[in-house]
Write a protein that holds these residues in place. Structure first.
Motif, mmCIF file in Angstrom:
data_model
loop_
_atom_site.group_PDB
_atom_site.id
_atom_site.type_symbol
_atom_site.label_atom_id
_atom_site.label_comp_id
_atom_site.label_asym_id
_atom_site.label_seq_id
_atom_site.Cartn_x
_atom_site.Cartn_y
_atom_site.Cartn_z
ATOM 1 N N ALA A 160 0.660 -1.038 -0.014
ATOM 2 C CA ALA A 160 0.077 0.061 0.105
ATOM 3 C C ALA A 160 0.810 1.458 -0.015
ATOM 4 C CB ALA A 160 -1.013 -0.095 1.404
ATOM 5 N N GLY A 161 2.124 1.085 0.532
ATOM 6 C CA GLY A 161 2.846 2.295 0.406
ATOM 7 C C GLY A 161 2.462 3.461 1.370
ATOM 8 N N LEU A 162 1.987 3.195 2.515
ATOM 9 C CA LEU A 162 1.268 4.035 3.403
ATOM 10 C C LEU A 162 2.573 4.856 4.130
ATOM 11 C CD1 LEU A 162 -1.599 2.092 4.989
ATOM 12 C CD2 LEU A 162 -1.657 3.763 3.189
ATOM 13 N N TRP A 163 3.510 4.443 4.345
ATOM 14 C CA TRP A 163 4.794 5.043 4.843
ATOM 15 C C TRP A 163 5.911 5.225 4.030
ATOM 16 C CZ3 TRP A 163 1.817 1.191 7.302
ATOM 17 C CH2 TRP A 163 1.445 1.475 8.629
ATOM 18 N N SER A 164 6.601 6.516 4.199
ATOM 19 C CA SER A 164 7.474 6.935 3.100
ATOM 20 C C SER A 164 8.827 6.006 3.797
ATOM 21 C CB SER A 164 7.971 8.478 3.565
ATOM 22 O OG SER A 164 8.378 8.740 4.895
ATOM 23 N N LYS A 165 8.948 5.553 4.692
ATOM 24 C CA LYS A 165 10.172 4.569 5.114
ATOM 25 C C LYS A 165 9.725 3.151 5.256
ATOM 26 C CE LYS A 165 12.196 8.114 8.215
ATOM 27 N NZ LYS A 165 12.771 8.272 9.457
ATOM 28 N N PRO A 166 10.437 2.265 5.155
ATOM 29 C CA PRO A 166 9.995 0.722 4.962
ATOM 30 C C PRO A 166 9.469 0.263 6.364
ATOM 31 C CG PRO A 166 12.367 0.908 5.104
ATOM 32 C CD PRO A 166 11.973 2.092 4.988
ATOM 33 N N ILE A 167 8.714 -0.841 6.531
ATOM 34 C CA ILE A 167 8.238 -1.148 7.549
ATOM 35 C C ILE A 167 9.282 -1.934 8.321
ATOM 36 C CG2 ILE A 167 6.629 -2.816 8.636
ATOM 37 C CD1 ILE A 167 4.275 -1.896 6.570
ATOM 38 N N VAL A 168 9.584 -1.922 9.515
ATOM 39 C CA VAL A 168 10.518 -2.824 10.177
ATOM 40 C C VAL A 168 10.013 -3.822 11.043
ATOM 41 C CG1 VAL A 168 12.372 -1.127 9.599
ATOM 42 C CG2 VAL A 168 11.327 -1.165 11.536
ATOM 43 N N THR A 169 8.854 -3.766 11.372
ATOM 44 C CA THR A 169 8.129 -4.591 12.480
ATOM 45 C C THR A 169 8.445 -6.156 12.021
ATOM 46 O OG1 THR A 169 6.485 -3.087 13.181
ATOM 47 C CG2 THR A 169 6.120 -5.254 13.734
ATOM 48 N N LYS A 170 8.880 -6.842 12.799
ATOM 49 C CA LYS A 170 9.010 -8.361 12.683
ATOM 50 C C LYS A 170 8.104 -9.155 13.407
ATOM 51 C CE LYS A 170 13.300 -7.242 10.676
ATOM 52 N NZ LYS A 170 13.579 -7.414 9.443
ATOM 53 N N ILE A 171 7.924 -10.358 12.521
ATOM 54 C CA ILE A 171 7.055 -11.372 13.209
ATOM 55 C C ILE A 171 8.124 -12.650 13.772
ATOM 56 C CG2 ILE A 171 5.647 -13.344 12.585
ATOM 57 C CD1 ILE A 171 4.480 -12.026 10.303
ATOM 58 N N GLU A 172 7.932 -12.500 14.912
ATOM 59 C CA GLU A 172 8.855 -13.209 15.859
ATOM 60 C C GLU A 172 8.215 -14.535 16.251
ATOM 61 O OE1 GLU A 172 10.412 -11.067 18.897
ATOM 62 O OE2 GLU A 172 11.469 -9.401 17.547
ATOM 63 N N ARG A 173 8.891 -15.656 16.381
ATOM 64 C CA ARG A 173 8.350 -16.917 16.949
ATOM 65 C C ARG A 173 7.982 -16.901 18.414
ATOM 66 N NH1 ARG A 173 11.734 -20.397 19.731
ATOM 67 N NH2 ARG A 173 13.943 -19.669 19.552
ATOM 68 N N ALA A 174 7.057 -17.577 18.759
ATOM 69 C CA ALA A 174 6.485 -17.501 20.207
ATOM 70 C C ALA A 174 7.740 -18.113 21.137
ATOM 71 C CB ALA A 174 4.970 -18.046 20.408
ATOM 72 N N GLN A 175 7.894 -17.597 22.115
ATOM 73 C CA GLN A 175 8.646 -18.058 23.124
ATOM 74 C C GLN A 175 8.356 -17.801 24.586
ATOM 75 O OE1 GLN A 175 13.288 -17.183 22.603
ATOM 76 N NE2 GLN A 175 12.605 -15.909 20.674
ATOM 77 N N ALA A 176 9.001 -18.050 25.643
ATOM 78 C CA ALA A 176 8.515 -17.766 27.076
ATOM 79 C C ALA A 176 7.814 -16.252 27.157
ATOM 80 C CB ALA A 176 9.514 -18.199 28.045
ATOM 81 N N PHE A 177 6.859 -16.247 27.739
ATOM 82 C CA PHE A 177 6.413 -14.701 28.076
ATOM 83 C C PHE A 177 6.641 -14.689 29.709
ATOM 84 C CE2 PHE A 177 3.206 -12.003 29.292
ATOM 85 C CZ PHE A 177 3.518 -10.762 28.715
ATOM 86 N N TYR A 178 7.407 -13.497 29.959
ATOM 87 C CA TYR A 178 7.560 -13.436 31.310
ATOM 88 C C TYR A 178 6.646 -12.095 32.083
ATOM 89 C CZ TYR A 178 11.478 -16.551 30.984
ATOM 90 O OH TYR A 178 12.262 -17.635 30.721
ATOM 91 N N PRO A 179 5.717 -12.315 32.813
ATOM 92 C CA PRO A 179 4.859 -11.237 33.202
ATOM 93 C C PRO A 179 5.608 -10.164 33.795
ATOM 94 C CG PRO A 179 3.720 -13.283 33.600
ATOM 95 C CD PRO A 179 4.899 -13.371 33.372
#
Length: 223
Positions: A160-179
């Motif tokens: 869609a080109g909504l941003w002038s800069k590239p999207i850098v958000t990554k999809i990360e694999r699920a690991q342990a979540f520590y509250p």
């Protein structure tokens, strides 16, 4: 001069997501939300988008979200705390695990809220005033279905080109979540006048209400 000093004090208070001067020692434990989710058809999702105070605050005002827990995800160590994660040596990200009812709010809707309200996907290892890999933006799919939806959504955004800069958000694999520690949970609702909250997070909740009135909930969702 009084006004100047007052403004400076607010600016300093609003400059970084950080540990409060007085903090409780207790931590959130026992992910009861996950157990309830399995029994009732609810689902979980994890999002990292800078300081977890604002991420939690936004999703806690979304209809269908039953709980939102601030915590740490994606690190190399088998433990996590604010001090450890802030040091940058564990590679954890400040993140929020939400439990939601897919009959009320879909995962793709959560993604839309994340990208349009919660985080700037073009900022690498930072969000707003906070910098470091612990403040990176990331999506953590908790199922094959979520993974497919996330990949398709990011591809759509790139096209869609909504941003002038590239999207850098990554999809990360699920690991342990520590509250995270107790004093980080529900931080905005308990500290509405905190300088950081006023400057950076309250506007996000207002944007949620303005942009998505159909899914906005005035009440703070917490089981």
């Amino acid at each position: 001069m009084r006004a100047t000093f007052a403004g400076l004090a607010l600016a300093l208070a609003a400059s970084a997501c950080q540990q409060p001067a007085i903090a409780a020692e207790a931590t959130v434990n026992a992910p009861q939300a996950e157990r309830v989710a399995k029994e009732s058809g609810l689902k979980t999702a994890i999002f990292a988008g800078g300081c977890f105070w604002g991420v939690e605050a936004v999703f806690s005002h979304v209809k269908g979200v039953k709980s939102a827990v601030s915590g740490y995800h994606g690190g190399t160590e088998r433990q996590a705390s604010y001090d450890l994660v802030s040091s940058g040596i564990t590679d954890h990200a400040e993140a929020v695990k939400i439990t939601y009812d897919p009959k009320v709010i879909r995962y793709d809707q959560l993604l839309r809220i994340f990208f349009s309200v919660v985080a700037d996907p073009t900022q690498l290892n930072r969000q707003g005033p906070d910098s470091g890999a612990q403040y990176r933006s990331a999506i953590v799919p908790m199922s094959a279905e979520q993974n497919a939806v996330a990949k398709a959504y990011i591809a759509q955004l790139n096209g869609a080109g909504l941003w002038s800069k590239p999207i850098v958000t990554k999809i990360e694999r699920a690991q342990a979540f520590y509250p995270a520690e107790t004093y980080h949970q529900d931080f905005m609702v308990r500290n509405p006048r905190n300088g950081y909250i006023v400057r950076w997070d309250a506007p996000k909740v207002k944007a949620l209400k303005a942009m998505y009135p159909g899914v906005y909930s005035a009440s703070f969702q917490r089981d």
